[in-house]
Design a protein around this motif. Structure first.
Motif, PDB file in Angstrom:
ATOM      1  N   ASN A   1       1.057  -1.341   0.040  1.00  0.00           N
ATOM      2  CA  ASN A   1      -0.067   0.193  -0.198  1.00  0.00           C
ATOM      3  C   ASN A   1       0.839   1.188   0.195  1.00  0.00           C
ATOM      4  N   SER A   2       0.552   2.007  -0.825  1.00  0.00           N
ATOM      5  CA  SER A   2       1.122   3.678  -0.772  1.00  0.00           C
ATOM      6  C   SER A   2       0.857   4.342   0.251  1.00  0.00           C
ATOM      7  N   VAL A   3       1.705   5.092   0.791  1.00  0.00           N
ATOM      8  CA  VAL A   3       1.773   6.038   1.898  1.00  0.00           C
ATOM      9  C   VAL A   3       0.871   7.109   1.704  1.00  0.00           C
ATOM     10  N   ILE A   4       1.437   7.767   0.530  1.00  0.00           N
ATOM     11  CA  ILE A   4       0.673   8.910   0.034  1.00  0.00           C
ATOM     12  C   ILE A   4      -0.813   8.903  -0.335  1.00  0.00           C
ATOM     13  N   GLY A   5      -1.181   7.747  -0.940  1.00  0.00           N
ATOM     14  CA  GLY A   5      -2.513   7.446  -1.114  1.00  0.00           C
ATOM     15  C   GLY A   5      -3.067   8.104  -2.469  1.00  0.00           C
ATOM     16  N   LEU A   6      -4.190   8.273  -2.517  1.00  0.00           N
ATOM     17  CA  LEU A   6      -4.998   8.667  -3.742  1.00  0.00           C
ATOM     18  C   LEU A   6      -5.726   9.899  -3.595  1.00  0.00           C
ATOM     19  N   ALA A   7      -5.530  10.766  -4.662  1.00  0.00           N
ATOM     20  CA  ALA A   7      -6.065  12.181  -4.720  1.00  0.00           C
ATOM     21  C   ALA A   7      -7.846  12.043  -4.587  1.00  0.00           C
ATOM     22  N   GLN A   8      -8.238  11.082  -5.323  1.00  0.00           N
ATOM     23  CA  GLN A   8      -9.573  11.062  -4.960  1.00  0.00           C
ATOM     24  C   GLN A   8     -10.262  10.629  -3.880  1.00  0.00           C
ATOM     25  N   VAL A   9      -9.638   9.804  -3.116  1.00  0.00           N
ATOM     26  CA  VAL A   9      -9.970   9.278  -1.575  1.00  0.00           C
ATOM     27  C   VAL A   9      -9.852  10.742  -0.612  1.00  0.00           C
ATOM     28  N   ILE A  10      -8.867  11.484  -0.856  1.00  0.00           N
ATOM     29  CA  ILE A  10      -8.693  12.740  -0.149  1.00  0.00           C
ATOM     30  C   ILE A  10      -9.844  13.726  -0.482  1.00  0.00           C
TER      31      ILE A  10
END
Length: 436
Positions: free
Chosen positions: A182-191
């Motif tokens: 899993n990526s730490v920075i994550g996904l823009a659409q989630v944020i």
């Protein structure tokens, strides 16, 4: 404040400095206390220091996220200093700055850490502030909306940074089943779409005392700090612990991946899976990495840089995690040398397996590790980070045992490490080359 990627970023911890976590030592006067609510505190007093560090580790990171929560651990970290019950707005940050200190936070795959580095007169106030931040955050909607933009911009910068993308691809290649992919920075659409209620639910699920470790390191009044910890963190209500993520990874066939991006030269990560942080084989990992690619006297540097001029730089290290760690090699090179570099890395590892290493190589690697160890516990903040990390990993004794066990390692131990964990069939290479 930002995401911390053990293979690249703080957005922050570089490939070379990832070894920091394996060379820490226990400081004098270490006292560990387990509270009724499940919280753990570690006090490391050093009366010779003029400063101190207070750190709170929370065992939550990207490994705890499902696809609809990608990046939520990092987002919560950004919001934690945006107002709490007793320190509304930016009062906490202003307090620390007025005391001449530094306040910061970071998120990794396995944990989130909040810390304040301060002169000794500010330690008690630092404990109060961090306790209020992690136990009583307000999550104001206005701050959520503002930080949403900040984090999305950070995600975009991450995606525009070729080496960051290289590291993400490397993790996805090494870990196919483990949540470590899993990526730490994550996904823009989630944020972009996550609501305040969802943020609060995520916080309530993971920010529980049993998943927290408080470390105070440096010069402080022990009696006052113990009393204060009882009155703050110790009063945090006991709560159930969520199901732990799956971190085990079965051995699988390696991959050769080539990506193209905005780089002037070639970059590559080469690696294979190794032991979990809680098994005895962990004690030889740094030694094996040092012999292979730890500096200008290492096998890889001599062969690929000095002798054959295939790389501009090359080095190796071991990434320690639960489930399965990674022996990795980082290289920068002229793209025309890509195939030759992979062949030479394979040749050097197999030469260690078949022909061994010299006692001189072994001694040099041990000395390098001991020297790094000495430097790594000079500052209270480093000592706090090392002790908190190993407590969180469930192998706190490692700090006391590491150097003595490493000293006893033999040539055969290094050879056996590569025999046990290395296979040419399971090695993955992820390269980033200039766009054609």
């Amino acid at each position: 404040m930002g995401a911390k990627f053990k293979l690249k970023n703080k957005i922050t911890l570089s490939l070379i400095t990832a070894v920091l976590f394996i060379i820490g030592c226990a400081s004098k006067g270490v006292e560990t206390v387990k509270y009724e609510n499940g919280l753990t505190s570690i006090l490391i007093n050093d009366k010779n220091s003029l400063v101190a560090s207070v750190a709170v580790f929370v065992r939550v990171g990207s490994i705890d996220e499902n696809p609809l929560q990608a990046g939520l651990s990092h987002f919560v970290e950004h919001l934690m200093f945006k107002g709490s019950k007793n320190y509304p707005g930016d009062l906490m940050t202003r307090n620390v700055e007025n005391m001449g200190g530094c306040i910061n936070a970071m998120t990794s795959k396995e944990f989130t850490m909040y810390h304040i580095d301060i002169q000794q007169d500010g330690v008690e106030e630092s404990v109060k502030m961090l306790a209020d931040a992690v136990c009583n955050p307000l999550f104001p909607q206005s701050e959520i909306d503002m930080e949403r933009k900040v984090v999305i911009e950070e995600i975009q910068r991450h995606l525009d940074t070729p080496n960051s993308v290289l590291c993400e691809k490397f993790y996805e290649t090494l870990y196919m089943e483990s949540a470590l992919k899993n990526s730490v920075i994550g996904l823009a659409q989630v944020i972009t779409n996550v609501s305040r209620d969802e943020i609060c639910d995520y916080y309530k699920t993971h920010y529980v005392p049993a998943k927290m470790i408080v470390v105070v390191s440096g010069n402080f009044d022990e009696l006052k700090i113990k009393k204060l910890l009882n009155e703050t963190f110790g009063k945090f209500a006991k709560q159930s612990i969520p199901i732990e993520p799956m971190l085990t990874e079965k051995t699988h066939k390696g991959k050769d991946i080539v990506e193209y991006g905005k780089v002037a030269v070639g970059h590559m990560l080469t690696g294979f899976l190794g032991p979990d942080v809680n098994v005895d084989d962990i004690y030889v990992t740094a030694l094996a990495a040092s012999v292979l690619g730890g500096g200008k006297s290492s096998r890889l540097y001599k062969a690929l840089y000095d002798d054959k001029h295939l790389v501009y730089s090359i080095g190796s290290s071991y990434l320690m995690t639960k489930g399965a760690g990674v022996m990795y090699i980082s290289s920068i090179f002229d793209p025309k040398n890509l195939v030759a570099i992979k062949d030479e890395i394979k040749k050097q590892i197999e030469d260690i397996i078949n022909n061994g290493i010299s006692e001189e190589e072994l001694s040099r690697a041990k000395l390098a590790i001991k020297t790094s160890w000495t430097f790594s516990h000079e500052r209270p903040c480093d000592i706090a980070e090392i002790n908190g990390f190993w407590q969180l990993m469930g192998n706190f004794k490692f700090i006391d045992e590491y150097i003595s066990k490493m000293e006893k390692m033999t040539v055969e131990d290094v050879i056996n490490f590569f025999k046990k964990y290395y296979s040419s069939a399971t090695v993955s290479n992820v390269a980033l080359l200039p766009k054609k």
